[in-house]
Scaffold this motif. Sequence first.
Motif, short mmCIF file in Angstrom:
data_model
loop_
_atom_site.label_atom_id
_atom_site.label_comp_id
_atom_site.label_asym_id
_atom_site.label_seq_id
_atom_site.Cartn_x
_atom_site.Cartn_y
_atom_site.Cartn_z
N PRO A 347 -20.67 19.07 -10.39
CA PRO A 347 -21.02 18.33 -11.60
C PRO A 347 -20.83 19.16 -12.85
CG PRO A 347 -23.00 19.06 -10.44
CD PRO A 347 -21.84 19.38 -9.55
N VAL A 348 -20.37 18.48 -13.89
CA VAL A 348 -20.27 19.12 -15.20
C VAL A 348 -21.64 18.99 -15.86
CG1 VAL A 348 -19.08 19.15 -17.41
CG2 VAL A 348 -17.84 18.46 -15.34
N LEU A 349 -22.24 20.14 -16.21
CA LEU A 349 -23.58 20.15 -16.77
C LEU A 349 -23.54 20.62 -18.22
CD1 LEU A 349 -25.52 21.87 -13.84
CD2 LEU A 349 -25.24 19.42 -14.26
N LEU A 350 -24.48 20.10 -18.99
CA LEU A 350 -24.66 20.52 -20.37
C LEU A 350 -26.08 21.07 -20.53
CD1 LEU A 350 -23.04 17.60 -22.40
CD2 LEU A 350 -22.04 19.83 -21.89
N GLY A 351 -26.20 22.08 -21.35
CA GLY A 351 -27.52 22.64 -21.62
C GLY A 351 -27.58 23.28 -22.97
N LEU A 352 -28.78 23.49 -23.46
CA LEU A 352 -29.00 24.24 -24.69
C LEU A 352 -29.03 25.73 -24.36
CD1 LEU A 352 -31.82 22.01 -26.20
CD2 LEU A 352 -29.44 22.09 -26.93
N ASP A 353 -28.51 26.53 -25.27
CA ASP A 353 -28.37 27.95 -24.96
C ASP A 353 -29.71 28.62 -24.70
OD1 ASP A 353 -29.25 27.89 -27.57
OD2 ASP A 353 -27.76 29.29 -28.34
N ARG A 354 -30.80 28.18 -25.35
CA ARG A 354 -32.08 28.85 -25.15
C ARG A 354 -32.56 28.72 -23.70
NH1 ARG A 354 -36.79 25.23 -27.99
NH2 ARG A 354 -38.08 26.64 -26.72
N TYR A 355 -32.34 27.55 -23.09
CA TYR A 355 -32.78 27.36 -21.71
C TYR A 355 -31.78 27.96 -20.72
CZ TYR A 355 -35.93 24.21 -24.09
OH TYR A 355 -36.86 23.68 -24.95
N ALA A 356 -30.48 27.89 -21.03
CA ALA A 356 -29.49 28.53 -20.17
C ALA A 356 -29.72 30.03 -20.12
CB ALA A 356 -28.09 28.21 -20.67
N MET A 357 -29.97 30.62 -21.30
CA MET A 357 -30.22 32.06 -21.36
C MET A 357 -31.47 32.41 -20.58
SD MET A 357 -31.02 34.39 -24.73
CE MET A 357 -29.53 33.83 -25.54
N ALA A 358 -32.54 31.64 -20.76
CA ALA A 358 -33.80 31.94 -20.08
C ALA A 358 -33.65 31.80 -18.57
CB ALA A 358 -34.90 31.01 -20.59
N GLU A 359 -32.97 30.75 -18.11
CA GLU A 359 -32.85 30.52 -16.67
C GLU A 359 -32.01 31.61 -16.01
OE1 GLU A 359 -33.33 26.39 -14.36
OE2 GLU A 359 -31.74 26.46 -15.85
N GLU A 360 -30.92 32.01 -16.66
CA GLU A 360 -30.07 33.05 -16.09
C GLU A 360 -30.76 34.41 -16.15
OE1 GLU A 360 -26.43 32.56 -18.17
OE2 GLU A 360 -26.06 30.60 -17.27
N SER A 361 -31.47 34.67 -17.24
CA SER A 361 -32.22 35.92 -17.34
C SER A 361 -33.32 35.98 -16.29
CB SER A 361 -32.81 36.03 -18.75
OG SER A 361 -33.64 37.17 -18.84
N LEU A 362 -33.99 34.86 -16.06
CA LEU A 362 -35.05 34.82 -15.05
C LEU A 362 -34.47 35.06 -13.66
CD1 LEU A 362 -37.92 34.31 -14.09
CD2 LEU A 362 -37.45 31.85 -14.22
N ALA A 363 -33.36 34.42 -13.36
CA ALA A 363 -32.73 34.63 -12.05
C ALA A 363 -32.34 36.09 -11.87
CB ALA A 363 -31.51 33.72 -11.91
N ASP A 364 -31.75 36.70 -12.90
CA ASP A 364 -31.39 38.12 -12.83
C ASP A 364 -32.62 38.98 -12.57
OD1 ASP A 364 -28.72 37.59 -13.27
OD2 ASP A 364 -28.80 38.01 -15.41
N GLY A 365 -33.69 38.68 -13.31
CA GLY A 365 -34.90 39.50 -13.18
C GLY A 365 -35.55 39.37 -11.82
N LEU A 366 -35.63 38.15 -11.30
CA LEU A 366 -36.23 37.96 -9.98
C LEU A 366 -35.39 38.63 -8.90
CD1 LEU A 366 -37.33 34.23 -10.33
CD2 LEU A 366 -38.83 36.22 -10.26
N ALA A 367 -34.06 38.49 -9.02
CA ALA A 367 -33.19 39.16 -8.05
C ALA A 367 -33.36 40.68 -8.12
CB ALA A 367 -31.73 38.77 -8.31
N ARG A 368 -33.54 41.20 -9.33
CA ARG A 368 -33.78 42.64 -9.49
C ARG A 368 -35.05 43.07 -8.78
NH1 ARG A 368 -36.98 45.02 -13.26
NH2 ARG A 368 -37.07 43.09 -14.48
N LEU A 369 -36.12 42.29 -8.92
CA LEU A 369 -37.37 42.64 -8.25
C LEU A 369 -37.22 42.59 -6.74
CD1 LEU A 369 -40.01 40.78 -10.47
CD2 LEU A 369 -39.42 43.21 -10.49
N VAL A 370 -36.48 41.60 -6.24
CA VAL A 370 -36.27 41.52 -4.79
C VAL A 370 -35.51 42.75 -4.30
CG1 VAL A 370 -35.05 40.25 -2.98
CG2 VAL A 370 -36.36 39.01 -4.70
#
Length: 755
Positions: A347-370
């Motif tokens: 699917p082609v998705l659209l998002g606002l940069d503030r939420y895209a940035m937060a979601e990707e940053s959160l995923a990076d951070g959680l993966a780092r903790l793991v």
Amino acid sequence: MTASTPHSADASGADGDPPPGGPAPDAAGAVAEEDGGGPGAGRATAADATDAAEAVEAPEAGAPGPDVTGGTPGSGAAETGSEGPGADPNPADGGTEGTGGEAQAELAAQRALRERIARRKAERGGPVDSGAKLSGQAADLLAAVRAVESGTSSGSDFFDDAPAATAPRPAAAAPRPTVPRAAPAAPAAPRRTPPEALEAVRALLARGGAPEGLAGAVAETLGDGAAGLLAEDPWLVLSVPGVRPEQADAFARALLGPGCGPEDERRAAALVAWLLERAAAHGHTVQEVSAVRTGLTGLGVPDEDAAVAAAVEAGAALVLQDGTTVDAAEEPEEAHPTAPEDRPPVPVLLGLDRYAMAEESLADGLARLVRTGPGDTWEGPDLVRAAAGSGLVVHTGGEAARAEPVALVAGARERGLRALVAVHSRSGCRRLGAQGGAVTVADLLSGAAGPGRDEDGALALDLLAVLDAPLLDVESAAALVEALPDGCRLVLSGDPHVLGAAGAGRVFADLLAAGVCPRVDSRLPDPGPLGELVSGIGIGELNQVDAPGKEIAVVPVREAAEAVHRTVQLVADSVPRAIGVPADRTQVLTVGHGGPAGTRALNTALKQHFNPGPGRFGGFDPGDRVALAEAPGRTVTATVVSASPDGLRLDGEGGAVTVPRDRVASLLRHGWAMTVHQAAGMRWPAVVVVLPGDAAAGLSRPWVYTAFGRAERHLSVVQGVDRALPGAVAEVAAEPRRTRLGVLLRGLLAEPSAS
């Protein structure tokens, strides 16, 4: 005494029907109180309050209250009220604009985005005709969308050939010194706009036929150069909370004249951003392009594909995938063993940069903790053993299960680790007691409480247990995880059945579904009849419950005015007399702010009974019970103490606080009655849940579960929805939220860790 079963008539009891379990409050924190309209639709007016007051039947002096007897919600056979819709369809329960640094940071981010859009427009020049002038990624998007719609492409080709359209990860927070625990600070005053800039905005608004009173909000949203930005792009007014597309169109026509048309690319960019903000208010971090196109169709956009592409080129929206976007040049051949036409559609998705940035940053951070988590072995219960060997653990359970992560933190401290418990609300701190040493997530991030930061800017912690984790929105969660050092253990604990976060995202649910870390499900049940009732609701059953100590009462009502009348009687007389819980420890919860049985109507009646007065301090009097919105989805209950030239002085669970005079109207509500979203993370000895008949269509299992679970000792349900209550518990699940966190996490943790 045995409670009556669902559907059976009980004249002495009150059945509670859950209010709507609909979308989360407006992520921008606006008080959207119009009785008709979605999140962020509008704001309350004096006329609204007057109408609500006139709809209230005044309690009769000395009238006996209903008998508080055992009962099971769902047992009343009350007739549905005949009034029109009484539940505010916008569950913006957080109700007010955020305070402090969070609000200022959000406004700064919005201004930066607008400045970037303005620069890109200046570089491009004239408007786009049906996509003819689009180039690069925007043109590719337009072609991909049309190919998917025609059936000639699955949509994945666009991403296979395009670079990642993602925002960069924000810089790490600056180091903070260690600070002691502190009482909450007064709400920060809004940024002061220079008088000449404010006057320029007023003049422009007047020229466009818009209310001059909107000038402050426009300047706060767009910055000191708001007048110039609006003159160039009148549709930017749509970024101001409460402004609707038809109002923005009228404003643009007045300023631009005949040259203003529905195909204008500036209009397209503003409408796409507006639709994505509305989606975020419902909890979504992204939307499929088809959903955005449908919304644009309803707004009279002639070429939806070109509008979406123009919004992407203007920087108003980002093109995203469900998973990690991969550059085709770096993708291994074996990644696509099948022919392109056989691949599943992406699917082609659209998002606002503030939420895209937060979601990707959160995923990076959680993966780092793991990946950096310890591999220790500790003896003890399941949660202790899981936390010993993992940097990330999810823990589920009800109110009683909160004791398990608290015990984990206490044990970690005995082992010499720097460990802390964080909760959503000050009520949560109170419930854990002084020995728990808990702080709120907001205070931890701001530095108002907690261990402070180390020399690298990270929180000085080895283990953090976050209770009420389902209430974490993606931006708060990202800020929290980014602040944790490598090797820190993070335990996210909460009840998966409650209503979700006020902001965008479903962090806790995404983690549970992703299965990328240990999960511990508590076997510790909530005690007593209330615990049994709420546990049944969690699995979709409104069970018969024995309530020998009058823990549950059901009061059937026939109409909204009767519901208000009975609620006042319960709080003022029946609950104190039969249960022993004073009125100031009894909380009323209802479906929304508007309508004849919403918070405005109920607070009018309750104030008249408990603290009548003229409201001489901005609508409030000393002794009034109030709800202070510190930020969207985070409310503090307090009592008005006095007024001074500085503002209104309050005393509540968080301690003493002064609300500046010019912030009283936007930050305070009367608080005898609240919505369930406002009550997130809080509990009271006694709770009265009001379910008017016109709320039936909006009921859901999470709403009922959350509302009934706010009571510690006694629950009264003013029931006007009849059989809709058990039906909602059995059949109406949580509204799904579209997010990317789970897929991002699985993709990151499937990759080999970097050496």
